[in-house]
Design an enzyme around this catalytic site. Structure first.
Site, PDB file in Angstrom:
ATOM      1  N   SER A 321     -27.998  49.156  67.244  1.00 23.89           N
ATOM      2  CA  SER A 321     -26.782  49.760  67.765  1.00 23.89           C
ATOM      3  C   SER A 321     -25.858  50.223  66.646  1.00 23.89           C
ATOM      4  CB  SER A 321     -26.014  48.768  68.615  1.00 23.89           C
ATOM      5  OG  SER A 321     -24.774  49.322  68.941  1.00 23.89           O
ATOM      6  N   ARG A 368     -22.369  60.299  62.893  1.00 18.29           N
ATOM      7  CA  ARG A 368     -23.778  60.002  62.631  1.00 18.29           C
ATOM      8  C   ARG A 368     -24.425  60.845  61.557  1.00 18.29           C
ATOM      9  NH1 ARG A 368     -26.769  59.593  68.448  1.00 18.29           N
ATOM     10  NH2 ARG A 368     -25.715  57.710  69.071  1.00 18.29           N
ATOM     11  N   LEU A 483     -29.802  60.236  79.507  1.00 18.64           N
ATOM     12  CA  LEU A 483     -30.179  59.593  80.767  1.00 18.64           C
ATOM     13  C   LEU A 483     -29.544  60.351  81.919  1.00 18.64           C
ATOM     14  CD1 LEU A 483     -29.809  55.822  79.798  1.00 18.64           C
ATOM     15  CD2 LEU A 483     -31.802  57.306  79.637  1.00 18.64           C
TER      16      LEU A 483
END
Ligand SMILES: Cc1cc2nc3c(=O)[nH]c(=O)nc-3n(C[C@H](O)[C@H](O)[C@H](O)COP(=O)(O)OP(=O)(O)OC[C@H]3O[C@@H](n4cnc5c(N)ncnc54)[C@H](O)[C@@H]3O)c2cc1C
Ligand code: HEM
Ligand code: HEM
Ligand code: SF4
Ligand code: F3S
Ligand code: FES
Lengths: 679, 247, 227
Positions: A321, A368, A483
């Site tokens: 994570s 990121r 998702l």
């Protein structure tokens, strides 16, 4: 766990335009491609963005319930996108065939998603709305996604949660019995629904159960351990697939009125990624070769906090994570000489907390892509830590010592215990005592087959959903939205759009001896026979690993013109060698895992080359795509809206010909384009 | 590390199989168990021997594809999946026996690969809540007490790997079934179909040829997701209730 | 499955085992209590045996209740053994290819020996009934019409006592697992705490039963119980 894309403050495009414009006409990819005609999406109704989906749903023609049984649908893939579509279309009464390469539909890689799923429910009354989710997603994608699709995604997101709850998906709940939400990183609202660290698993099991219910009802037939190896196109329409029964080796022909690809992402082109071992591009690539355009193939998301490679034998990478960056401090030794030392013996003064040094205001919490690139630079400089793999140490420390001092060991345990345990299980090192080691890894691909608003590819009758299509995430994907997209496509979008196409069906029956069918089957057989007859000296895996290294080195975190050109050459010669020198044992008529891999790697070669060409073409930095030539003075990503506000859709032109580039211009009516900034 | 590996080899479902012995040297303790087998396979491939077939996909302990009987323990000596087992759990010079799941309901397809589609067929018989897409009520219209939701979640973590069957001396799939019965039975949404669900799933379980449970508990010890025996109690109770209701 | 009946499932068989097992359990506890009267001497024991036959008179004929009990026990035995045999055969068919190496991690020995233990008890029962009820065998050649004396004569022979002790070990093991197992089968062990409680109760009862029964033969052998 959180795949959040931190969103910094923004400045308007006008402000940024000074630095954001193209200083010259570049065509880096010249000589590698053929320019094609522009591409337009004709399906999104000409209405305000908020009304498009309602309008399209109404305009899409209906199919009489009594006709549905006569209409057959092939769905390749049983991940969130495929299983949800198969269940829903089965419920509607169509005749559905569902394929996956695993031994059960429940094992599709969607199962591995951890963090959560977004939905604009606004249960927290914190200002969330369909429009905000839409806005965040477009912005997160760095303005390289199609407005109408993203709006629709946000719009149906709330229905997904209702559907999943009714199916029994055990989302986290509050004491009052209502659903809990969490906020993800840069996003300022709490709209992420989750089931501890296993959201993907729980959502997939829900869809899988709905699918199995339809199997019992007789509307869906499942073909597990079946790999799609070719698309059948008859009279310009997708009419079926050739699949190999992976147990008996039988090459089977499956015909239908329409084909849906929900075959997931192709991150495994990099060999090492957080994807499952079997994730592949074959289904999509075969369709591409039959006329489906591949859009933005170079858009790849790289995740900074994965467990580093431990040796040559490494088969996959495991995600940790990102939340660990909230309390962990990232560093490497200042001096190369210290890299082999026990990190606890390196005094504070000899450590380089490089993110805190380079980005004093964001520190360890930079987005990121920045964190990933910085770590890469450190290792390239020779200051990486951990075991040497291929002569280089690829890892940086993520140190909890300061956090343990501040919060106490108990405090750290409470927040991160299961993550730190997982780390210890995999590495055998105790992160409470020795700093953890992390390194970036390929995680998700935003690119995929081009689809219109109906999710239909450039081949009529071929629909593409989930990670396999390119549609919703632009150049970068927000955490917890893959998702959402998979389920939106499968439950709520495709079932409506596909009926407009099926209203013209059933199409003329075709026989298995139709020349196009025979051709497809023979080409599959030909490839299988070829792999088994080469009898060279190198294993399939060794080629895959080498291809992955090339991709990672030159088409990974930072891409440059020279690097990409070099990569294309390397890929081409490696591919030649592969066809001449690969060693695949066993027979075609049995379970043969090397043979399966050979077919996948063969397609990865062609995809890898196209990814490099696509990256070469896009001389701008946007989202996960960082071109070394397009950065600000202090090394920030620099987008060029004037030159590259388009979707690059590539057409296959044959083995020997260069791919054809069709551009779909991105037009924003409801959002203004802005430049990212970390100042 | 140097290892002696005794591995079940079987060319296909019809042929007979046998144990074969292989030597493997230079195994790193950081390798996962499956990576160790990858290395062996590379060597076999080089020598012109057919590599050993085994299932795996995610390699991070969540898809349930992997599963080997290692020295008599399903998934090996740790409480985890085979893909998350590392070679540091073994010692240098050790002999490791590797077999496929043994259950007549899970026929061997090749080497270490078995067919677990019986699990799918059990789910088909009721392991779901019948709700068509689009007909769901607003999610917040049915609150679920937090403890019930937690319990449902805890047992919904089953990955369908089949280790419970492999470990059970009776070859029973009760833990797998109980996990699903408990997951759905714990939620208000799952109530309407509760009786028929348990009866049909158990009937299918029996039809597939799994054995009956005699509460031995080897299943829960092998389960990588630590599904507790409570679920079998729940399964039995639900079936008893169904009998009472005349099913 | 279409037309599936709950009563045709393996779990229904298990319920049959649990219920008949509980009938047995009730019986052995009562029987054990009766046996311990042997420590009270010849007359107390025989009176008790006679009393058993007289309960319910004159509403019931002589030995009326005893026969009701016997019928119940025989029915339970038929159910228990039938279910055991069916489950055993199913289990044997569920794994026709055995493992080369198999550990039984997580299983207690008692749980693995249920069937063999049950068989031991069954064989014991045959001998036991020949010994005391149907055949009335007195290996010492003494009288067989006096229950107390038959008992003492029997256990004065060391190897007969040994047979009984072995049987009681089997019974203890059977109950050790069987009692918790019955609770689980009946769905009474839905939490870790309840499971633990059932296991403890099973162990305690098993201990009481096996020790309680063994006291009489050992008492005879040790000369505490004499004619
Ligand atoms: C480790 C990890 C964590 C993630 N966490 C999150 C998260 O927290 N939130 C989030 O939103 N997203 C997350 N993602 C991304 C997200 O999980 C995926 O993008 C998404 O699940 C893809 O779903 P899909 O249905 O498109 O494809 P998949 O689930 O990958 O399914 C692909 C299906 O296609 C089948 N298939 C493929 N090729 C063939 C073939 N040739 N023939 C036959 N069948 C074939 C497979 O069998 C499979 O059934 C994560 C991804 C990873 C890797
Ligand atoms: C006559 C021969 C016997 C045989 C062959 C036999 C066999 C078995 C078997 C195979 C089981 C299943 C194991 C299990 O479910 O855990 C079982 C369970 C049980 N037996 Fe026996 N048994 C016998 C006698 C007895 C006796 C005499 C008693 C009591 C004194 C008894 C009490 C039980 C109990 C309580 C159970 C647990 C039931 C359950 O599991 O739900 N059995 N027996
Ligand atoms: C050491 C232990 C035991 C002793 C000393 C013992 C003794 C006796 C005696 C003396 C009788 C005859 C009673 C009478 O006719 O009035 C008897 C009957 C019987 N015993 Fe036991 N017994 C023992 C253990 C058991 C056990 C473990 C079981 C069952 C599992 C059992 C089952 C029976 C049965 C079924 C009868 C016949 C009852 C009837 O129908 O009259 N006994 N026992
Ligand atoms: S209950 Fe446990 S062992 Fe059995 S299938 Fe599920 S996860 Fe695997
Ligand atoms: S090991 Fe087998 S006997 Fe029951 S408790 Fe587990 S299924
Ligand atoms: S490979 Fe997915 S759980 Fe092991």
């Amino acid at each position: 766990m959180s795949h959040d894309y931190d969103m910094p403050d923004t400045v308007s495009a006008a402000e940024a335009s000074a630095s954001g414009s193209l200083d010259g006409d570049y065509d880096d990819a010249a000589g590698y491609y053929t320019p094609g005609t522009p591409l337009v999406d004709t399906k999104a109704p000409d209405a305000p963005v908020a009304e498009r989906w309602q309008t399209r749903k109404f305009e899409a023609r209906l199919v009489n319930p009594s006709n549905r049984r006569k209409l057959s649908i092939i769905i390749v893939g049983t991940g969130l996108a495929g299983a949800s579509a198969a269940a829903t279309l089965g419920e509607a009464g169509y005749n559905v065939k569902s394929f996956c390469y695993q031994d059960s539909p429940r094992r599709a890689h969607s199962i591995a998603a951890q963090g959560g799923i977004n939905a604009a429910k606004n249960y927290k009354e914190d200002g969330d709305s369909v429009h905000r989710l839409f806005y965040d997603t477009v912005k997160g994608g760095d303005y390289r996604s199609r407005e109408s699709n993203v709006y629709r995604l946000a719009e149906v997101s709330a229905n997904i949660i209702d559907q999943c709850v009714a199916q029994g998906v055990p989302f986290a709940r509050e004491y009052g019995g209502l659903l809990d939400n969490r906020s993800f990183g840069g996003v300022q609202v709490s709209r992420t629904f989750y089931a501890r660290g296993q959201t993907g698993q729980q959502l997939l099991i829900g869809a899988y159960q709905a699918l199995e219910r339809q199997v019992a009802a007789g509307t869906v037939t499942t073909y597990t351990r079946h790999e799609m190896l070719e698309l059948i196109v008859v009279d310009d329409k997708a009419r079926g697939i050739i699949a190999r029964d992976m147990v008996t080796g039988a090459v089977e022909t499956h015909l239908a009125d329409v084909v849906v690809l929900a075959s997931g992402g192709y991150g495994n082109v990099f060999y090492l990624s957080t994807n499952a071992m079997g994730c592949n591009v074959t289904a999509a690539w075969r369709a591409h070769r039959k006329g489906a355009y591949m859009a933005n193939p170079c858009f790849t998301q790289i995740h900074p906090t994965c467990i580093p490679v431990s040796g040559e034998h490494q088969s996959k990478l495991t995600l940790m994570s990102e939340s660990l960056r909230n309390d962990g401090r990232i560093w490497v030794p200042k001096s190369q000489a210290d890299c082999e030392k026990d990190p606890r013996d390196i005094p504070e003064d000899d450590r380089d907390y490089f993110l805190e040094r380079i980005y004093p205001s964001f520190g360890n919490l930079v987005p990121r892509d920045i964190a990933s690139r910085a770590a890469k630079y450190m290792c390239d400089e020779g200051r990486g830590v951990g075991p040497k793999v291929d002569g280089v140490r690829r890892g940086v420390y993520l140190d909890f010592a300061a956090a343990i001092e501040r919060l106490g060991r108990d405090g750290v345990e409470e927040k991160y215990d299961n993550l730190l345990d997982m780390y210890e299980r995999i590495t055998g090192e105790n992160p409470y005592e020795v700093p953890m080691r992390i390194y970036p890894a390929v995680h998700y691909v935003m690119g995929g087959l081009w689809v219109d608003y109906d999710l239909q590819s450039t081949i009529p009758g071929l629909f593409v959903t989930g990670e396999a299509n390119f549609s919703d995430h632009g150049a970068n994907r927000l955490g917890a939205s893959a998702l959402m997209q998979g389920l939106a496509d499968g439950y709520f979008v495709l079932p409506h759009t596909i009926r407009d196409y099926l209203a013209d069906g059933p199409f003329e029956a075709i026989s298995e001896d139709h020349p196009a069918v025979v051709e497809a089957r023979e080409s599959v057989q030909g490839r299988i026979d070829h792999f088994l007859s080469v009898n060279g000296t190198r294993s399939v895996d060794s080629y895959h690993r080498e291809l992955g290294n090339i991709m990672w080195e030159y088409c990974g975190m930072e891409r440059t013109e020279t690097g990409l050109k070099k990569a294309i050459d390397l890929i081409r010669s490696l591919k030649d060698d592969f066809y001449r020198n690969v060693k695949v044992l066993g027979t075609a008529e049995s379970l043969n895992q090397s043979l399966e891999k050979a077919g996948r790697v063969a397609d990865f070669f062609e995809l890898g080359e196209l990814m490099c060409i696509d990256a070469l073409n896009r001389r701008e930095s946007c989202g996960g795509h960082f071109r070394g030539e397009s950065q600000t003075e202090d090394g920030e990503a620099l987008r060029h809206d004037d030159g590259y506000a388009y979707v690059a859709a590539w057409e296959w032109a044959g083995e020997e010909a260069d791919p054809v580039l069709h551009k779909e211009d991105l037009v924003y009516t409801a959002i203004e384009m802005k430049q990212r900034s970390y100042k | 590390m140097n290892l002696t590996l005794k591995i079940w080899r079987q060319p296909d479902a019809e042929s007979a199989g046998a144990m074969h012995t292989y030597q493997l040297s230079d195994v790193s303790p950081d390798m996962s168990f499956l990576e160790m087998l990858d290395v062996l396979n590379e060597q076999l491939n080089d020598k012109g021997e057919d590599p050993i077939a085994f299932d795996s996909d995610c390699r991070e302990g969540i898809c349930g594809a992997c599963g080997l009987m290692i020295n008599g323990d399903a998934h090996g000596p740790e409480v985890t999946t085979t893909c998350q087992l590392h070679m540091r759990s073994f010692t240098d010079g050790e002999t490791i026996t590797i077999e496929p799941w043994r259950s007549d309901a899970f026929p061997v397809l090749k080497d270490l690969v078995v067919d677990r589609s019986a699990f799918d067929r059990i789910i088909q018989q009721g392991g779901f809540i019948s709700v068509n897409t689009g007909s769901a009520p607003e999610a917040h219209s049915v609150p679920v007490p937090r403890d019930d939701a937690m319990r449902a979640f805890n047992v919904a973590t089953c990955i369908g790997c089949g280790a419970c069957v492999a470990a059970c001396p009776n070859g029973s799939a009760s833990l797998f079934m109980g996990a699903k019965i408990t997951h759905l039975g714990e939620l208000p949404q799952g109530q309407p179909e509760r009786d028929s669900r348990v009866v049909n799933m158990v009937a299918q379980h029996d039809h597939e040829g799994f054995g009956g449970c005699t509460n031995i508990g080897a299943c829960t010890a092998a389960c990588p997701k630590e599904i507790p025996l409570d679920v079998i109690s729940q399964l039995n109770k639900d079936l008893r209730t169904a009998i009472k209701h005349g099913h | 499955m279409k037309g599936a009946r709950a009563s045709r499932t393996t779990i229904a068989l298990k319920l049959g085992m649990a219920l008949s097992g509980i009938v047995f359990l009730g019986f052995v506890l009562a029987h054990m209590y009766g046996n311990l009267k042997a420590f009270a001497g010849h007359d107390a024991f025989n009176e008790y045996a006679e009393h058993l036959r007289e309960i319910g008179e004159p509403m019931l004929p002589h030995e009326g209740l005893l026969w009701i009990l016997r019928v119940g026990l025989i029915a339970a035995l038929v159910v228990h053994v039938y279910c055991a045999v069916v489950l055993w055969r199913r289990a044997a068919r569920a794994r026709t290819t055995k493992y080369v190496v198999k550990k039984q991690t997580g299983a207690t020995r008692a749980s693995l020996l249920m069937r063999w233990g049950g068989l031991t008890i069954l064989l014991f029962l045959v001998w036991h009934l020949l010994n005391f009820t149907i055949g009335k065998v007195n290996v010492q050649g003494g009288a067989t019409n006096d229950p107390y004396n038959l008992l003492v004569d029997t256990f004065d022979v060391w190897w007969l006592t040994l047979i009984y002790i072995v049987a009681m070990l089997a019974l203890g093991a059977h109950l050790h697992h069987g009692i918790w197992s019955a609770a689980q089968t009946l769905g009474w062990t839905g939490t870790a705490a309840k499971r633990q409680r059932a296991k403890t109760i099973g162990f305690v009862i098993a201990l009481i039963v096996s020790v309680g029964f063994s006291l009489v033969p050992l008492g005879v052998l040790a000369g505490i119980i004499t004619k």
